[in-house]
Design a protein around this motif. Sequence first.
Motif, PDB file in Angstrom:
ATOM      1  N   MET A 210       0.829  -1.067   0.027  1.00 32.11           N
ATOM      2  CA  MET A 210       0.055  -0.077   0.075  1.00 32.11           C
ATOM      3  C   MET A 210       0.564   1.377   0.065  1.00 32.11           C
ATOM      4  N   ASN A 211       0.116   2.262  -0.777  1.00 32.46           N
ATOM      5  CA  ASN A 211       1.037   3.506  -0.576  1.00 32.46           C
ATOM      6  C   ASN A 211      -0.095   4.749  -0.272  1.00 32.46           C
ATOM      7  N   PHE A 212       0.284   5.330   0.789  1.00 36.59           N
ATOM      8  CA  PHE A 212      -0.767   6.435   1.254  1.00 36.59           C
ATOM      9  C   PHE A 212      -0.416   7.659   0.827  1.00 36.59           C
ATOM     10  N   VAL A 213      -1.191   8.305   0.063  1.00 36.33           N
ATOM     11  CA  VAL A 213      -0.973   9.614  -0.592  1.00 36.33           C
ATOM     12  C   VAL A 213      -1.753  10.580   0.112  1.00 36.33           C
ATOM     13  N   LEU A 214      -1.241  11.819   0.483  1.00 39.02           N
ATOM     14  CA  LEU A 214      -1.893  12.665   1.305  1.00 39.02           C
ATOM     15  C   LEU A 214      -2.410  14.047   0.125  1.00 39.02           C
ATOM     16  N   GLU A 215      -3.205  13.418  -0.711  1.00 37.97           N
ATOM     17  CA  GLU A 215      -4.147  14.232  -1.187  1.00 37.97           C
ATOM     18  C   GLU A 215      -5.404  13.800  -1.528  1.00 37.97           C
ATOM     19  N   PRO A 216      -6.579  14.528  -1.929  1.00 32.51           N
ATOM     20  CA  PRO A 216      -7.810  13.752  -2.041  1.00 32.51           C
ATOM     21  C   PRO A 216      -8.006  13.549  -3.612  1.00 32.51           C
ATOM     22  N   MET A 217      -8.801  12.524  -3.871  1.00 32.53           N
ATOM     23  CA  MET A 217      -9.132  12.266  -5.032  1.00 32.53           C
ATOM     24  C   MET A 217     -10.786  12.033  -5.384  1.00 32.53           C
ATOM     25  N   ILE A 218     -11.548  11.509  -4.146  1.00 33.04           N
ATOM     26  CA  ILE A 218     -12.654  11.427  -4.396  1.00 33.04           C
ATOM     27  C   ILE A 218     -13.496  12.215  -3.029  1.00 33.04           C
ATOM     28  N   LEU A 219     -14.691  12.789  -3.552  1.00 31.29           N
ATOM     29  CA  LEU A 219     -15.551  13.449  -2.350  1.00 31.29           C
ATOM     30  C   LEU A 219     -16.746  12.325  -2.069  1.00 31.29           C
ATOM     31  N   TYR A 220     -16.618  11.695  -0.617  1.00 30.90           N
ATOM     32  CA  TYR A 220     -17.326  10.601  -0.404  1.00 30.90           C
ATOM     33  C   TYR A 220     -18.502  11.264   0.327  1.00 30.90           C
ATOM     34  N   ARG A 221     -19.750  10.736  -0.320  1.00 34.08           N
ATOM     35  CA  ARG A 221     -20.966  11.361   0.183  1.00 34.08           C
ATOM     36  C   ARG A 221     -21.532  10.152   1.258  1.00 34.08           C
ATOM     37  N   ILE A 222     -21.975  11.001   2.586  1.00 35.43           N
ATOM     38  CA  ILE A 222     -22.526  10.435   3.459  1.00 35.43           C
ATOM     39  C   ILE A 222     -24.088  10.751   3.746  1.00 35.43           C
ATOM     40  N   HIS A 223     -24.785   9.721   3.571  1.00 40.29           N
ATOM     41  CA  HIS A 223     -26.090   9.710   3.475  1.00 40.29           C
ATOM     42  C   HIS A 223     -27.170   8.711   3.949  1.00 40.29           C
ATOM     43  N   ASP A 224     -28.319   8.932   4.409  1.00 42.60           N
ATOM     44  CA  ASP A 224     -28.919   7.748   4.966  1.00 42.60           C
ATOM     45  C   ASP A 224     -29.296   6.515   4.221  1.00 42.60           C
ATOM     46  N   LYS A 225     -28.992   6.691   2.917  1.00 43.71           N
ATOM     47  CA  LYS A 225     -29.378   5.386   2.186  1.00 43.71           C
ATOM     48  C   LYS A 225     -27.905   4.697   1.638  1.00 43.71           C
ATOM     49  N   ALA A 226     -26.903   4.899   2.352  1.00 39.51           N
ATOM     50  CA  ALA A 226     -25.582   4.171   2.003  1.00 39.51           C
ATOM     51  C   ALA A 226     -25.742   2.912   2.817  1.00 39.51           C
ATOM     52  N   LEU A 227     -24.856   2.045   2.197  1.00 41.91           N
ATOM     53  CA  LEU A 227     -25.103   0.674   2.554  1.00 41.91           C
ATOM     54  C   LEU A 227     -24.367   0.475   4.054  1.00 41.91           C
ATOM     55  N   SER A 228     -23.245   1.031   4.153  1.00 39.56           N
ATOM     56  CA  SER A 228     -22.081   0.656   5.257  1.00 39.56           C
ATOM     57  C   SER A 228     -22.524   1.523   6.462  1.00 39.56           C
ATOM     58  N   HIS A 229     -23.215   2.947   6.303  1.00 39.78           N
ATOM     59  CA  HIS A 229     -23.448   3.776   7.234  1.00 39.78           C
ATOM     60  C   HIS A 229     -24.903   4.459   7.188  1.00 39.78           C
ATOM     61  N   GLY A 230     -25.594   3.778   6.327  1.00 38.30           N
ATOM     62  CA  GLY A 230     -26.963   4.354   6.288  1.00 38.30           C
ATOM     63  C   GLY A 230     -28.053   3.799   7.362  1.00 38.30           C
ATOM     64  N   GLU A 231     -29.195   4.158   7.001  1.00 38.09           N
ATOM     65  CA  GLU A 231     -30.290   3.705   7.855  1.00 38.09           C
ATOM     66  C   GLU A 231     -30.557   2.235   7.400  1.00 38.09           C
ATOM     67  N   GLU A 232     -31.292   1.355   8.457  1.00 37.65           N
ATOM     68  CA  GLU A 232     -31.514   0.292   8.231  1.00 37.65           C
ATOM     69  C   GLU A 232     -32.663  -0.327   6.950  1.00 37.65           C
ATOM     70  N   SER A 233     -32.276  -0.949   6.229  1.00 33.67           N
ATOM     71  CA  SER A 233     -32.882  -1.351   5.176  1.00 33.67           C
ATOM     72  C   SER A 233     -32.495  -3.032   4.782  1.00 33.67           C
ATOM     73  N   SER A 234     -33.402  -3.462   3.753  1.00 38.02           N
ATOM     74  CA  SER A 234     -33.018  -4.727   3.392  1.00 38.02           C
ATOM     75  C   SER A 234     -31.728  -4.728   2.683  1.00 38.02           C
ATOM     76  N   ALA A 235     -31.252  -3.808   1.811  1.00 39.06           N
ATOM     77  CA  ALA A 235     -29.912  -3.690   1.429  1.00 39.06           C
ATOM     78  C   ALA A 235     -28.956  -3.588   2.515  1.00 39.06           C
ATOM     79  N   ASN A 236     -29.063  -2.788   3.526  1.00 39.31           N
ATOM     80  CA  ASN A 236     -28.047  -2.605   4.520  1.00 39.31           C
ATOM     81  C   ASN A 236     -27.831  -3.920   5.253  1.00 39.31           C
ATOM     82  N   ILE A 237     -28.976  -4.606   5.409  1.00 41.97           N
ATOM     83  CA  ILE A 237     -28.950  -5.882   6.147  1.00 41.97           C
ATOM     84  C   ILE A 237     -28.287  -6.858   5.435  1.00 41.97           C
ATOM     85  N   LYS A 238     -28.313  -6.992   3.967  1.00 39.49           N
ATOM     86  CA  LYS A 238     -27.575  -7.655   3.116  1.00 39.49           C
ATOM     87  C   LYS A 238     -26.066  -7.518   3.112  1.00 39.49           C
ATOM     88  N   PHE A 239     -25.945  -6.118   3.147  1.00 35.93           N
ATOM     89  CA  PHE A 239     -24.551  -5.680   3.547  1.00 35.93           C
ATOM     90  C   PHE A 239     -23.853  -6.322   4.579  1.00 35.93           C
TER      91      PHE A 239
END
Length: 341
Positions: A210-239
Motif C-alpha cells: 500500500m502507498n498512502f497519498v496525502l491528497e484527495p481524489m474522491i469526495l465521499y458522500r455520507i447519506h442515510d441510504k448508504a449501505l455501510s453507514h445508512g439507515e436500516e434497510s433490506s440492502a443494509n442487512i444484506k451488506f
Amino acid sequence: MDFTFGVCTYNSKKFIVQTLESIKYQTVAYGEKNRVTLIVSDDCSNDGTVIIVKHWMEYNKELFVECVLLEEDRNRGLAYNYTKLLDHIYTEHFKIIDGDDMCSSVNIFEQCKEIQRDELNIFFPIRFNGDKVYIEESDYISLFYYHMIKHKHKEDLHMLETIKSFATVEVCFLKQAYCEGTREFVRQFTHFQDDTSLYYMFKHNSDMIMNFVLEPMILYRIHDKALSHGEESSANIKFLDDLHKFRKYTFANEKNLYIKMIIFFQIIDTFRMKHRFATKLSIYKKVIKHYEKKRKNLVEKNKDFLKYKSKMEKYMDIESEHLRLIEENAKKYLERMSDIS
C-alpha cells in the motif's frame, strides 16, 4: 494516457448528475492530453437513473472517446455490478466511483500516473453531507501514520483483514492487478465488493503493498441510504450478511494466531450487528481504540503533522468551492434537460 471513468449506479437519480458533472470537470480541466472513456454500469434502476444517464451521455459525448451504458434486466447486487464494470474496462489506468460520490478538483490523471505495478494507492478521504465538506479527525491521524511508515505485504494484508484504516472509495490500482480469480471471489457476495476484491488481490500477490497519498481524489458522500453507514434497510442487512460472511472466510484462511483472534472478535461484532443485539462489551472495539491511541501518540510527536493538517484544511476549502461549482453545473443541466422534455 488512455483512461476510463467507471460509475456503478442503482437508483442514483438524486445524485448521478453531480457524479457525471464531476467527471466532466476532470475531463475538461485536465483531460486534453488523455483519451478518456466513460462507462456507467446500472443494476436495473427503477427511478429514472438510466434515462438521465443516456441523456447526459448524448449531450456530452464529444468529451469522451466512448460513452458506454451497461444495463441489467434484473437487480443483481453491487458486487456483480462492480465486477461487470471492471470486466468492461480495457485501460490500465481507471477510477471507479459510485453514483452518489464525486471526483475532487485535484487532477486525477496525474495522480493515477504515479501508481506503480503491484501497488494500491490510497488517497485522503474528504467526506461531504449536503453542502458540508469535512474531514474526520481519525483520518488525519491514520493517513499520516500509514503514509510515513514503511509498508510490507504481510502487514498490509493483515491490516485489510483487521483494522482497515482507510475508506475503500479512495483506493486506486492498475487494471493488471485485477487477477483472474478476483471476479469469481467477489461474486460470492451481494453488496460487499471493495474489501473483498482488495483482499483477494493481496492474498494472491505477495509483492503487493500500500502507498498512502496525502491528497484527495474522491469526495465521499455520507447519506442515510448508504449501505455501510445508512439507515436500516433490506440492502443494509444484506451488506452486514456479506461482511459477516467475509470475516468468517478470512478467519478460516488466516494462519497467524494473533490476527485470527482479532478476526474472531470482529465476527462476534458483526453477529451482534446482524441481529441488532446491543452490548457495551466489544473486545474488537477495544482493540481498535488501542491501536488508534498508539497511532495518535506517534503521529502527534511528528513535527510535520501540523503542517500536513494545515495543508489538508486548505484542501477542504478548495473542495467546498468545487462542490458548489459541481452542484451548480448539475442544477443547470437538469433545468436544461427539463426544458427539452
